[in-house]
Motif scaffolding. Sequence first.
Motif, PDB file in Angstrom:
ATOM      1  N   ILE A  87     -87.210  49.166   5.819  1.00  0.00           N
ATOM      2  CA  ILE A  87     -86.281  50.445   6.086  1.00  0.00           C
ATOM      3  C   ILE A  87     -85.967  50.357   7.530  1.00  0.00           C
ATOM      4  N   LEU A  88     -87.138  50.011   8.326  1.00  0.00           N
ATOM      5  CA  LEU A  88     -86.853  49.878  10.002  1.00  0.00           C
ATOM      6  C   LEU A  88     -85.769  48.738  10.219  1.00  0.00           C
ATOM      7  N   ASP A  89     -86.062  47.496   9.700  1.00  0.00           N
ATOM      8  CA  ASP A  89     -85.102  46.394   9.821  1.00  0.00           C
ATOM      9  C   ASP A  89     -83.623  46.930   9.548  1.00  0.00           C
ATOM     10  N   ARG A  90     -83.675  47.695   8.531  1.00  0.00           N
ATOM     11  CA  ARG A  90     -82.198  48.176   8.213  1.00  0.00           C
ATOM     12  C   ARG A  90     -81.616  49.249   9.374  1.00  0.00           C
ATOM     13  N   MET A  91     -82.369  49.872   9.931  1.00  0.00           N
ATOM     14  CA  MET A  91     -82.008  50.999  10.658  1.00  0.00           C
ATOM     15  C   MET A  91     -81.777  50.387  12.024  1.00  0.00           C
ATOM     16  N   VAL A  92     -82.526  49.085  12.321  1.00  0.00           N
ATOM     17  CA  VAL A  92     -82.256  48.580  13.514  1.00  0.00           C
ATOM     18  C   VAL A  92     -80.735  47.800  13.366  1.00  0.00           C
ATOM     19  N   SER A  93     -80.572  47.199  12.260  1.00  0.00           N
ATOM     20  CA  SER A  93     -79.086  46.467  12.221  1.00  0.00           C
ATOM     21  C   SER A  93     -78.211  47.322  12.152  1.00  0.00           C
ATOM     22  N   GLU A  94     -78.221  48.687  11.411  1.00  0.00           N
ATOM     23  CA  GLU A  94     -77.224  49.694  11.034  1.00  0.00           C
ATOM     24  C   GLU A  94     -76.832  50.479  12.552  1.00  0.00           C
ATOM     25  N   HIS A  95     -77.792  50.668  13.296  1.00  0.00           N
ATOM     26  CA  HIS A  95     -77.584  51.628  14.292  1.00  0.00           C
ATOM     27  C   HIS A  95     -77.777  51.003  15.672  1.00  0.00           C
ATOM     28  N   ASP A  96     -77.870  49.669  15.581  1.00  0.00           N
ATOM     29  CA  ASP A  96     -78.040  48.862  17.181  1.00  0.00           C
ATOM     30  C   ASP A  96     -79.233  49.495  17.738  1.00  0.00           C
ATOM     31  N   LEU A  97     -80.407  49.435  17.355  1.00  0.00           N
ATOM     32  CA  LEU A  97     -81.685  49.677  17.744  1.00  0.00           C
ATOM     33  C   LEU A  97     -82.309  48.548  18.152  1.00  0.00           C
ATOM     34  N   SER A  98     -83.484  48.608  18.772  1.00  0.00           N
ATOM     35  CA  SER A  98     -84.228  47.527  19.216  1.00  0.00           C
ATOM     36  C   SER A  98     -85.620  48.002  18.959  1.00  0.00           C
ATOM     37  N   LEU A 107     -95.463  53.609  10.282  1.00  0.00           N
ATOM     38  CA  LEU A 107     -95.467  52.277  10.604  1.00  0.00           C
ATOM     39  C   LEU A 107     -94.623  52.415  12.205  1.00  0.00           C
ATOM     40  N   ALA A 108     -95.303  51.827  13.180  1.00  0.00           N
ATOM     41  CA  ALA A 108     -94.753  51.695  14.662  1.00  0.00           C
ATOM     42  C   ALA A 108     -94.917  50.245  14.634  1.00  0.00           C
ATOM     43  N   ALA A 109     -93.717  49.951  15.403  1.00  0.00           N
ATOM     44  CA  ALA A 109     -93.156  48.605  15.746  1.00  0.00           C
ATOM     45  C   ALA A 109     -92.289  48.701  16.936  1.00  0.00           C
ATOM     46  N   GLY A 110     -93.014  48.453  18.058  1.00  0.00           N
ATOM     47  CA  GLY A 110     -92.435  48.389  19.504  1.00  0.00           C
ATOM     48  C   GLY A 110     -92.033  49.787  19.669  1.00  0.00           C
ATOM     49  N   ASP A 125     -91.988  47.567   2.361  1.00  0.00           N
ATOM     50  CA  ASP A 125     -91.130  48.404   2.165  1.00  0.00           C
ATOM     51  C   ASP A 125     -90.588  49.170   3.298  1.00  0.00           C
ATOM     52  N   MET A 126     -91.528  49.653   4.088  1.00  0.00           N
ATOM     53  CA  MET A 126     -91.377  50.502   5.395  1.00  0.00           C
ATOM     54  C   MET A 126     -90.751  49.549   6.374  1.00  0.00           C
ATOM     55  N   ILE A 127     -91.159  48.172   6.465  1.00  0.00           N
ATOM     56  CA  ILE A 127     -90.558  47.335   7.429  1.00  0.00           C
ATOM     57  C   ILE A 127     -89.153  47.092   6.927  1.00  0.00           C
ATOM     58  N   LEU A 166     -93.342  40.326  13.046  1.00  0.00           N
ATOM     59  CA  LEU A 166     -93.394  41.508  13.828  1.00  0.00           C
ATOM     60  C   LEU A 166     -94.779  41.701  14.630  1.00  0.00           C
ATOM     61  N   GLN A 167     -95.728  41.355  13.882  1.00  0.00           N
ATOM     62  CA  GLN A 167     -97.259  41.269  14.548  1.00  0.00           C
ATOM     63  C   GLN A 167     -97.153  40.476  15.643  1.00  0.00           C
ATOM     64  N   ARG A 168     -96.842  39.097  15.281  1.00  0.00           N
ATOM     65  CA  ARG A 168     -96.742  38.259  16.600  1.00  0.00           C
ATOM     66  C   ARG A 168     -95.916  38.482  17.692  1.00  0.00           C
ATOM     67  N   SER A 169     -94.733  39.119  17.446  1.00  0.00           N
ATOM     68  CA  SER A 169     -93.760  39.352  18.581  1.00  0.00           C
ATOM     69  C   SER A 169     -94.302  40.648  19.308  1.00  0.00           C
ATOM     70  N   LEU A 170     -94.622  41.500  18.556  1.00  0.00           N
ATOM     71  CA  LEU A 170     -95.110  42.764  19.445  1.00  0.00           C
ATOM     72  C   LEU A 170     -96.558  43.157  19.825  1.00  0.00           C
ATOM     73  N   GLY A 171     -97.307  42.162  19.192  1.00  0.00           N
ATOM     74  CA  GLY A 171     -98.879  42.251  19.326  1.00  0.00           C
ATOM     75  C   GLY A 171     -99.368  43.692  19.036  1.00  0.00           C
ATOM     76  N   ASN A 172    -100.226  44.481  20.108  1.00  0.00           N
ATOM     77  CA  ASN A 172    -100.698  45.553  19.701  1.00  0.00           C
ATOM     78  C   ASN A 172     -99.756  46.779  19.716  1.00  0.00           C
ATOM     79  N   ARG A 173     -98.311  46.539  19.626  1.00  0.00           N
ATOM     80  CA  ARG A 173     -97.317  47.639  19.743  1.00  0.00           C
ATOM     81  C   ARG A 173     -96.989  47.620  18.129  1.00  0.00           C
ATOM     82  N   TYR A 174     -97.679  46.895  17.039  1.00  0.00           N
ATOM     83  CA  TYR A 174     -97.333  46.892  15.900  1.00  0.00           C
ATOM     84  C   TYR A 174     -98.541  47.571  15.336  1.00  0.00           C
ATOM     85  N   SER A 175     -98.384  48.505  14.292  1.00  0.00           N
ATOM     86  CA  SER A 175     -99.313  48.982  13.635  1.00  0.00           C
ATOM     87  C   SER A 175     -98.602  49.819  12.301  1.00  0.00           C
TER      88      SER A 175
END
Length: 132
Positions: A100-111, A45-48, A96-98, A7-16
């Motif tokens: 949770i977010l990964d699960r939200m992405v897959s379950e709700h078609d988020l990006s 946790l902010a990711a994109g 653990d928070m990552i 995530l850090q590599r793909s999102l750069g400064n949009r990951y924290s």
Amino acid sequence: MNRKRELQRSLGNRYSYERLLSDREIQRMKNHIPADFSETAAAVLAAGCLRLNAVLYRSCKELLLGYDVFVKDDPDSPEWIFYDSLSDPVSLKEADMIRILDRMVSEHDLSYTESCFDRLDGKAVRKEKPTL
């Protein structure tokens, strides 16, 4: 490579990730609830286009931890829009928070990188010309 690095590599400064309250601070607040207590973020946790807040909130006579999920309707927008509250057991660990977010992405078609919502343009307000 672990998920955090991906995530850090793909999102750069949009990951924290930021831990705002220690376990000791949370326990102290739970034991002695301040009279003026309002919902408080314990970790963020902010990711994109997605953000997960671990939040300490008042429930009847006690304080509990929960997750709030926020999204951006445009990847470049500074504004976050509330999306959902989760009843998952809360962990303030970044990994653990990552998950949770990964699960939200897959379950709700988020990006993490693109808006998943149709843009709804509202009406523009026109100024009326003053009558003389």
